[in-house]
Structures are given as C-alpha cells and as structure tokens.
Scaffold this active site. Structure first.
Site, PDB file in Angstrom:
ATOM      1  N   LYS A  54       2.113  45.514 -65.433  1.00 47.93           N
ATOM      2  CA  LYS A  54       1.529  46.722 -64.838  1.00 47.93           C
ATOM      3  C   LYS A  54       1.084  46.434 -63.410  1.00 47.93           C
ATOM      4  CE  LYS A  54       0.150  48.477 -69.296  1.00 47.93           C
ATOM      5  NZ  LYS A  54      -0.791  48.352 -70.402  1.00 47.93           N
ATOM      6  N   GLN A  98      -6.751  47.514 -71.823  1.00 48.22           N
ATOM      7  CA  GLN A  98      -5.599  47.019 -72.576  1.00 48.22           C
ATOM      8  C   GLN A  98      -5.972  46.828 -74.047  1.00 48.22           C
ATOM      9  OE1 GLN A  98      -2.521  46.738 -71.328  1.00 48.22           O
ATOM     10  NE2 GLN A  98      -1.694  46.078 -73.281  1.00 48.22           N
ATOM     11  N   ASP A 121      -4.193  56.588 -69.783  1.00 48.44           N
ATOM     12  CA  ASP A 121      -3.511  56.341 -71.064  1.00 48.44           C
ATOM     13  C   ASP A 121      -3.442  57.604 -71.923  1.00 48.44           C
ATOM     14  OD1 ASP A 121      -2.419  53.842 -71.724  1.00 48.44           O
ATOM     15  OD2 ASP A 121      -4.401  52.925 -71.913  1.00 48.44           O
TER      16      ASP A 121
HETATM   17  N1  GUN Z   1      -1.293  48.052 -75.722  1.00 46.78           N
HETATM   18  C1  GUN Z   1      -0.032  48.334 -76.117  1.00 46.78           C
HETATM   19  N2  GUN Z   1       0.357  49.522 -75.619  1.00 46.78           N
HETATM   20  C2  GUN Z   1      -0.668  50.000 -74.900  1.00 46.78           C
HETATM   21  C3  GUN Z   1      -0.863  51.184 -74.130  1.00 46.78           C
HETATM   22  O1  GUN Z   1      -0.002  52.066 -74.014  1.00 46.78           O
HETATM   23  N3  GUN Z   1      -2.069  51.304 -73.517  1.00 46.78           N
HETATM   24  C4  GUN Z   1      -3.036  50.361 -73.637  1.00 46.78           C
HETATM   25  N4  GUN Z   1      -4.191  50.587 -73.004  1.00 46.78           N
HETATM   26  N5  GUN Z   1      -2.887  49.258 -74.342  1.00 46.78           N
HETATM   27  C5  GUN Z   1      -1.711  49.085 -74.953  1.00 46.78           C
END
Ligand code: GUN
Length: 289
Positions: A54, A98, A121
């Site tokens: 990211k 995360q 998200d």
């Molecule tokens: N962990 C796995 N997929 C995601 C996601 O889409 N967002 C977040 N915040 N954590 C994740």
C-alpha cells in the site's frame, strides 16, 4: 466455448494512471496531496507485506503516506487513541487499520472509532449501513468495489442475472452481495453451512467466491458461460491459490479471474481511489465551515 481471462493487473494499471493524473492535478491546483495513514499493530508477516504494498502504491501515485507501527502488546485503548489522533489531524485524509489485529484487541471498537469521512476501508457502520440501505455513501470495501469494476468492464449485464456469492465476510461477501443487488441481480448467498453448493452454483450466471479454500470450485460445478470472480487467496506450498480450479473452468466459463493477477491488484487501486475521495470530502467540509 472460449473463456476470457479477466486481467486485473491491466485494469489496475489503467486506473493507476487515472489516479496519478488526478493527484498531480490536485498538487498543481492546491499545492497539496491526499494523505493516507496506515496503522500496523504487531509483526504479522502477511500484514507487513500488504502494508508495504500500500505504501509503495501511494508513493508511485503521489499520495502521501504515513505508516504507524504499534507493538503487538498494544491495547484496544492505545490503538483507539492513535486513531483519534489521526481523526483530528487535518493533514490526514484516509485512515486504515490493517487487519487482523492481535487477539487482545477489540477489532470492532477500533474500526468503529475511525471518522466515517476518513474510513477508506468502508468498515465503519455509517458507511456499511448506507450500502445496506441503498443510500449513496462515502466509502465501500475496496475489494468489493474492485470486483464490481472488473464485472462492469466485461460489459456483462447483471440485470436479472443469478449471482452466487460464496463467503459472507464483512470485507467482501456481504458488501459485494449488496452491490450486486443494487444492479438488479438475484443473489444467492452461500457459506460454510450451505448444504447444496453444487446445485446452487449450477444455476449461477455469475459466481463470486471469497472463501480462501483452494479448489473449492471446479469446472464441473459451474454453468456453461458463467462469469467467475475468484477473490479467494490461500498460500499453497509457497504459491498463491484462489478458490477456483481455473484449469478445469477453461472452455466452460465465459469469463474468469486468475489468482494472482485478478481481484488482488484491484483492491489496492480502489483504496487509492478512496483516498482521493477522502481528500475531496474533507476539502468540501473545510470549505463549508
Ligand atoms: N487485511 C486484509 N484485507 C484487508 C483490508 O481490506 N483492509 C484492512 N484494513 N485490512 C485487511
């Protein structure tokens, strides 16, 4: 029948160019750029890779980024305190915590403490609830949005189509089922307690699988010409595997996404698009005050 392979990398690359152009336009016009703050708690190796990806994508597109590392002993209160600090920080447009978080932390409390206007998200109930109620909202789950974008680009008409969604996670299965319904699809929700998965799948014009079980679905289970979206990810002997045995679907499916290179690359670019959205939203809020 010829099976078209949906190339998520290609679609994501085209969207990257669009986002990078928009970020550059913001930089020229406002002398600033959207900023994403990512909180990573602990040292889960998969999470570290996701966060690094990211961060790299932000760098590539000109989006500012800050990664906040907290120890795996952090408490719910400590993570929430960090989130609240970022909620107040006017230089931060998007906040992402995360997941998964270490076991002692209440994940719901943390995700619900994010300002809905910074919730890139789409996990806050203010955003998820709008999707449920059919109200145009600010943010929806990046993976679900990525899946819908891939389907849109095939030109497939979802109106009246029977769509089987396998997996009822709040990150993928549930939001994607709502989005498919909004496109007038008839959605069958399947999950670990579904008794007759094979029979249900045979009726499905579209299959979206987001379970994380390699080879859950093979070519003998799907309808001829079906559009297959594989959002499952598992690690099998050092390789990434989806939920679908792609080989056995070739010649039977109409469209199919590979793993890797299908849904995966879409998630991260949708996150970048949400960062842009967050920037505009906060500009509007500040202009209105
Ligand atoms: N962990 C796995 N997929 C995601 C996601 O889409 N967002 C977040 N915040 N954590 C994740």
């Amino acid at each position: 029948m010829q099976t078209n392979i949906i190339n998520g990398r290609e679609v994501a690359a085209a969207l990257q160019q669009e986002v990078a152009r928009e970020v550059e336009a913001i930089r020229v016009r406002d002398g600033s750029a959207p900023k994403l703050a990512v909180i990573l708690v602990g040292e889960d190796p998969a999470s570290q890779i996701y966060v690094r990806n990211k961060s790299r994508m932000c760098g590539k597109l000109g989006i500012l980024q800050d990664t906040i590392l907290l120890p795996d002993t952090a408490t719910t209160g400590q993570v929430m305190q960090k989130v609240e600090e970022l909620n107040r920080d006017k230089s931060v447009n998007g906040i992402l915590v995360q997941l998964p978080l270490p076991g002692q932390i209440d994940e719901n409390k943390v995700t619900q403490s994010i300002d809905p206007l910074k919730d890139v998200d789409g996990f806050h109930i203010a955003n998820a609830g709008k999707l449920l109620m059919g109200i145009d909202g600010e943010f929806v789950s990046c993976t679900a949005e990525g899946i819908m974008e891939l389907i849109r680009r095939t030109g497939y008409d979802l109106d009246g189509a029977v769509c089987a969604v396998i997996g009822r996670s709040s990150t993928v299965g549930r939001p994607v089922s709502m989005m498919l319904q909004r496109q007038n699809a008839t959605v069958i929700m399947c999950h670990s307690h579904t008794r007759n998965l094979k029979e249900l799948l045979r009726q499905a014009d579209v299959v979206v699988s987001a379970v994380g079980k390699p080879d859950l679905i093979d070519g003998s289970m799907i309808k001829e010409g079906a559009l297959i979206i594989d959002a499952g990810i598992s690690r099998v002997g050092g390789h990434l595997a989806g939920d679908v045995d792609m080989q056995s679907c070739m010649g039977r499916a109409g469209y199919i996404t590979p793993v890797p290179g299908g849904v995966g690359p879409m998630t991260i670019i949708m996150l970048m698009k949400n960062c842009l959205k967050a920037y505009y939203l906060q500009q509007q809020m500040q202009a209105g005050q």
